[in-house]
Design a protein around this motif. Structure first.
Motif, PDB file in Angstrom:
ATOM      1  N   ILE A  80      -7.957   3.229   1.855  1.00  0.00           N
ATOM      2  CA  ILE A  80      -8.952   2.177   2.110  1.00  0.00           C
ATOM      3  C   ILE A  80      -8.205   0.858   2.213  1.00  0.00           C
ATOM      4  O   ILE A  80      -7.497   0.455   1.290  1.00  0.00           O
ATOM      5  CB  ILE A  80      -9.998   2.117   0.980  1.00  0.00           C
ATOM      6  CG1 ILE A  80     -10.673   3.477   0.848  1.00  0.00           C
ATOM      7  CG2 ILE A  80     -11.034   1.039   1.271  1.00  0.00           C
ATOM      8  CD1 ILE A  80     -11.417   3.655  -0.452  1.00  0.00           C
ATOM      9  N   LEU A  93     -17.159   5.313   5.769  1.00  0.00           N
ATOM     10  CA  LEU A  93     -16.362   5.546   4.557  1.00  0.00           C
ATOM     11  C   LEU A  93     -17.061   6.556   3.648  1.00  0.00           C
ATOM     12  O   LEU A  93     -16.436   7.471   3.112  1.00  0.00           O
ATOM     13  CB  LEU A  93     -16.166   4.206   3.840  1.00  0.00           C
ATOM     14  CG  LEU A  93     -15.134   4.136   2.727  1.00  0.00           C
ATOM     15  CD1 LEU A  93     -13.784   4.653   3.188  1.00  0.00           C
ATOM     16  CD2 LEU A  93     -14.994   2.675   2.263  1.00  0.00           C
ATOM     17  N   ARG A  94     -18.379   6.371   3.481  1.00  0.00           N
ATOM     18  CA  ARG A  94     -19.138   7.319   2.645  1.00  0.00           C
ATOM     19  C   ARG A  94     -19.028   8.738   3.214  1.00  0.00           C
ATOM     20  O   ARG A  94     -18.706   9.684   2.502  1.00  0.00           O
ATOM     21  CB  ARG A  94     -20.604   6.887   2.590  1.00  0.00           C
ATOM     22  CG  ARG A  94     -21.467   7.794   1.743  1.00  0.00           C
ATOM     23  CD  ARG A  94     -22.928   7.677   2.096  1.00  0.00           C
ATOM     24  NE  ARG A  94     -23.144   8.040   3.492  1.00  0.00           N
ATOM     25  CZ  ARG A  94     -24.322   8.002   4.103  1.00  0.00           C
ATOM     26  NH1 ARG A  94     -25.362   7.565   3.459  1.00  0.00           N
ATOM     27  NH2 ARG A  94     -24.445   8.361   5.365  1.00  0.00           N
ATOM     28  N   CYS A 133     -15.439  -1.844  -3.857  1.00  0.00           N
ATOM     29  CA  CYS A 133     -15.456  -0.591  -3.090  1.00  0.00           C
ATOM     30  C   CYS A 133     -14.897   0.543  -3.935  1.00  0.00           C
ATOM     31  O   CYS A 133     -15.462   1.637  -3.992  1.00  0.00           O
ATOM     32  CB  CYS A 133     -14.611  -0.713  -1.827  1.00  0.00           C
ATOM     33  SG  CYS A 133     -15.386  -1.723  -0.605  1.00  0.00           S
ATOM     34  N   ALA A 189     -21.499   2.223   1.022  1.00  0.00           N
ATOM     35  CA  ALA A 189     -20.393   3.195   1.009  1.00  0.00           C
ATOM     36  C   ALA A 189     -20.588   4.206  -0.119  1.00  0.00           C
ATOM     37  O   ALA A 189     -20.185   5.361   0.000  1.00  0.00           O
ATOM     38  CB  ALA A 189     -19.059   2.470   0.850  1.00  0.00           C
ATOM     39  N   ASN A 245      -8.018  -2.929   2.379  1.00  0.00           N
ATOM     40  CA  ASN A 245      -8.773  -4.125   2.026  1.00  0.00           C
ATOM     41  C   ASN A 245      -7.862  -5.344   2.089  1.00  0.00           C
ATOM     42  O   ASN A 245      -7.714  -6.076   1.105  1.00  0.00           O
ATOM     43  CB  ASN A 245      -9.370  -3.956   0.622  1.00  0.00           C
ATOM     44  CG  ASN A 245     -10.202  -5.145   0.222  1.00  0.00           C
ATOM     45  OD1 ASN A 245     -11.105  -5.546   0.930  1.00  0.00           O
ATOM     46  ND2 ASN A 245      -9.865  -5.749  -0.910  1.00  0.00           N
ATOM     47  N   PRO A 262     -20.486  -2.251  -0.326  1.00  0.00           N
ATOM     48  CA  PRO A 262     -19.939  -1.203  -1.205  1.00  0.00           C
ATOM     49  C   PRO A 262     -21.019  -0.232  -1.691  1.00  0.00           C
ATOM     50  O   PRO A 262     -20.756   0.959  -1.863  1.00  0.00           O
ATOM     51  CB  PRO A 262     -19.331  -1.999  -2.375  1.00  0.00           C
ATOM     52  CG  PRO A 262     -18.971  -3.320  -1.770  1.00  0.00           C
ATOM     53  CD  PRO A 262     -20.074  -3.601  -0.785  1.00  0.00           C
ATOM     54  N   GLU A 274     -18.381   0.622   9.144  1.00  0.00           N
ATOM     55  CA  GLU A 274     -17.242   1.061   8.329  1.00  0.00           C
ATOM     56  C   GLU A 274     -17.708   1.603   6.977  1.00  0.00           C
ATOM     57  O   GLU A 274     -17.198   2.616   6.503  1.00  0.00           O
ATOM     58  CB  GLU A 274     -16.273  -0.108   8.108  1.00  0.00           C
ATOM     59  CG  GLU A 274     -15.520  -0.506   9.359  1.00  0.00           C
ATOM     60  CD  GLU A 274     -14.640  -1.730   9.152  1.00  0.00           C
ATOM     61  OE1 GLU A 274     -13.762  -1.948   9.993  1.00  0.00           O
ATOM     62  OE2 GLU A 274     -14.827  -2.466   8.160  1.00  0.00           O
ATOM     63  N   ALA A 275     -18.674   0.918   6.364  1.00  0.00           N
ATOM     64  CA  ALA A 275     -19.150   1.351   5.039  1.00  0.00           C
ATOM     65  C   ALA A 275     -19.811   2.722   5.138  1.00  0.00           C
ATOM     66  O   ALA A 275     -19.577   3.606   4.309  1.00  0.00           O
ATOM     67  CB  ALA A 275     -20.123   0.322   4.478  1.00  0.00           C
ATOM     68  N   ARG A 292      -9.148   3.295   6.342  1.00  0.00           N
ATOM     69  CA  ARG A 292     -10.578   3.002   6.347  1.00  0.00           C
ATOM     70  C   ARG A 292     -10.784   1.591   5.829  1.00  0.00           C
ATOM     71  O   ARG A 292      -9.934   1.037   5.148  1.00  0.00           O
ATOM     72  CB  ARG A 292     -11.350   3.958   5.431  1.00  0.00           C
ATOM     73  CG  ARG A 292     -10.922   5.386   5.530  1.00  0.00           C
ATOM     74  CD  ARG A 292     -11.349   6.031   6.821  1.00  0.00           C
ATOM     75  NE  ARG A 292     -10.482   7.182   7.096  1.00  0.00           N
ATOM     76  CZ  ARG A 292     -10.339   7.714   8.286  1.00  0.00           C
ATOM     77  NH1 ARG A 292     -10.976   7.211   9.313  1.00  0.00           N
ATOM     78  NH2 ARG A 292      -9.554   8.747   8.463  1.00  0.00           N
ATOM     79  N   SER A 293     -11.962   1.059   6.103  1.00  0.00           N
ATOM     80  CA  SER A 293     -12.256  -0.271   5.622  1.00  0.00           C
ATOM     81  C   SER A 293     -13.733  -0.332   5.262  1.00  0.00           C
ATOM     82  O   SER A 293     -14.473   0.612   5.516  1.00  0.00           O
ATOM     83  CB  SER A 293     -11.912  -1.269   6.716  1.00  0.00           C
ATOM     84  OG  SER A 293     -11.755  -2.532   6.157  1.00  0.00           O
ATOM     85  N   CYS A 294     -14.155  -1.431   4.647  1.00  0.00           N
ATOM     86  CA  CYS A 294     -15.558  -1.535   4.220  1.00  0.00           C
ATOM     87  C   CYS A 294     -16.088  -2.932   4.523  1.00  0.00           C
ATOM     88  O   CYS A 294     -16.803  -3.516   3.746  1.00  0.00           O
ATOM     89  CB  CYS A 294     -15.643  -1.222   2.731  1.00  0.00           C
ATOM     90  SG  CYS A 294     -17.321  -1.079   2.102  1.00  0.00           S
TER      91      CYS A 294
END
Ligand SMILES: Cc1cc2nc3c(=O)[nH]c(=O)nc-3n(C[C@H](O)[C@H](O)[C@H](O)COP(=O)(O)OP(=O)(O)OC[C@H]3O[C@@H](n4cnc5c(N)ncnc54)[C@H](O)[C@@H]3O)c2cc1C
Length: 448
Positions: free
Chosen positions: A264, A141-142, A179, A55, A266, A52, A137-138, A130-132
């Motif tokens: 996102i 996402l950013r 996240c 991200a 999760n 996180p 992925e992180a 999206r995912s983290c």
């Protein structure tokens, strides 16, 4: 045990438990009568509890990459995925990135391949979620969040601007809440750099299928977090599922339609599907059944720990005989030590010890200065908890230079330094080229 009295140890998975176990075994055994092979889909590990922060632009993704061959110098690292395992014949099949399948024979297997992501019966729009769960992925996402803000600042269409500035988190577990709060901080920070946007234009919502968020945390923390989310204007939908995503729209089970620029995903964790292609014993939810000595139940020469396994929690069995260890990094680290010691004991023919770890409950890090950490019998919140979380996890990342780089980014004066350069995103339609799928990616779309 095997040819030339060399014990062949196969470690499946190079995450927190796999790397921790291999590192301890390589120094304890020091090449004595054992050969350690670790199989992982990628040649590196990225420490997941700090994703996180990646991200949120607080940690440079490069600082979180731990090259396996560098930290496991006395082990053989095989880049690939174990697709099948037959413990009766002590044989594993490994799919490698070039599409080949090789067979590996072993004497002792250590199962540490983590969990997978539970698939939801959601129609459409997989590419928009999206995912983290992984470093790629992180990082993506950013970049995605930053590009949404830049696009919102550039458009004159009020509806489109509202959509671009709407962010929805599906799944209110502690990973997701970390996240959300880290990304909320990022969004506020980035919005401050676009004079045309005011923070009040940004909308966040959480969709949670059960009656409470943070199911793994104590109810007190869940209630406090809910209050804080409400204070920040985050809408929380409890007992609600996301029914459909597509074309920038999300339909909730209560009929609410949300036009969101970012969804996102999760979803809760599920058993690693690779276990179905083994002859190892599984519980009703498909997780690897292990004993408190971290041996696979009823099998000799097989061990397991971490998110892939269901291990009795001896600190809680007096109150609840069915209590099992939660899927946390705290358990993962502690189990790796016992796992390595017990593998060594098994080779030496000495007694195995039981895994008994008090104070290994979940801690979480919901955003700058709003953390909580649970310790048995109570909890701490705010800056102290944040420091605990940060110090605990950074200390466990292999490599002094890596630790120093991450820590130095949080020194006074550096505290709000963020990595804000967005890369390769144009109109929200960039493609992410994933490397071989780690557990968290099973079955999910890799492209947006
Ligand atoms: C975003 C996020 C935030 C988190 N925050 C926290 C936190 O604040 N505190 C906390 O305590 N915990 C946290 N966790 C949970 C913690 O990271 C996990 O519990 C821990 O990493 C579990 O370790 P593991 O070794 O069992 O699995 P992992 O670390 O997931 O490693 C499993 C490895 O096995 C590999 N693998 C999968 N399938 C195969 C196969 N078939 N063959 C070979 N290799 C395979 C995977 O690619 C991966 O490298 C967080 C997790 C995430 C995703």
């Amino acid at each position: 045990m095997s040819t030339q009295n060399i014990t062949r140890i196969l470690i499946v998975g190079g995450g927190t438990v796999g790397v921790g176990t291999a590192a301890r075994l390589q120094s304890q055994l020091n090449g004595r009568h054992a050969r350690i092979t670790l199989v992982n889909p990628l040649p590196h590990m990225a420490y997941r509890p700090l994703l996180p922060e990646v991200a949120a632009g607080l940690i440079d993704p490069n600082d979180l990459v731990v090259p396996l061959r560098k930290v496991l110098r006395k082990c053989e690292v095989v880049v690939g995925t174990v697709t099948r395992l037959e413990h009766a014949t002590r044989r594993a099949w490994v799919g490698t990135p070039d599409g080949e399948v090789t067979e590996l024979d072993y004497d002792i297997v250590v199962m540490t391949a983590g969990s997978s992501v539970r698939e939801q019966p959601v129609t459409g729009g997989a590419g928009q979620r999206r995912s983290c769960k992984t470093l790629t992925e992180a990082t993506y996402l950013r970049d995605h969040v930053l590009s949404r803000i830049a696009e919102a600042a550039a458009t004159t269409d009020a509806g489109e601007r509202r959509r671009l500035l709407t962010f929805v988190l599906v799944g209110g577990g502690y990973e997701g809440m970390e996240c959300l709060t880290e990304l909320d901080d990022l969004v506020r920070f980035a919005v401050g750099r676009h004079p045309g946007i005011v923070p009040g234009e940004v909308t966040w919502a959480v969709v949670e299928e059960s009656e409470r968020i943070l199911r793994d945390a104590g109810s007190k923390h869940a209630v406090r977090t809910l209050e804080r989310l409400a204070g920040r204007g985050v809408r929380v939908y409890l007992n609600t599922t996301a029914e459909a995503t597509g074309d920038g729209h999300l339909t909730l089970s209560d009929g609410t339609e949300v036009a969101a620029g970012t969804v996102i995903w999760n979803a809760p964790s599920a058993a690693n599907p690779m276990l179905l292609d083994t002859d190892l014993p599984l519980d009703a939810r498909g997780r690897l059944r292990c004993t408190s000595t971290l041996q696979v139940a009823g099998e000799s020469g097989a061990f397991g720990a971490g998110d892939i396994a269901v291990v009795p929690d001896l600190t809680r069995v007096d109150d609840d005989p069915s209590a099992v260890c939660r899927a946390t990094a705290l358990h993962a680290h502690a189990q790796a030590k016992v796992l390595a010691d017990n593998v060594e004991s098994a080779i030496a023919g000495t007694a195995l010890r039981q895994y008994h770890q008090p104070n290994a409950d979940a801690g979480a890090n919901p955003g700058l200065y709003r953390s909580f950490a649970e310790v048995r019998g109570g909890g701490v919140e705010g800056g102290k908890a944040r420091l605990l979380h940060w110090a605990y996890h950074v200390a466990r990342i292999p490599g002094l230079s890596r630790k120093t780089r991450i820590f130095s980014g949080r020194l006074p004066g550096q505290r709000f330094r963020r990595h804000l350069v967005e890369r390769s995103i144009g109109g929200g339609s960039a493609t992410v080229h994933e490397m071989p799928a780690p557990s968290g990616d099973a079955g999910r779309a890799k492209a947006s």
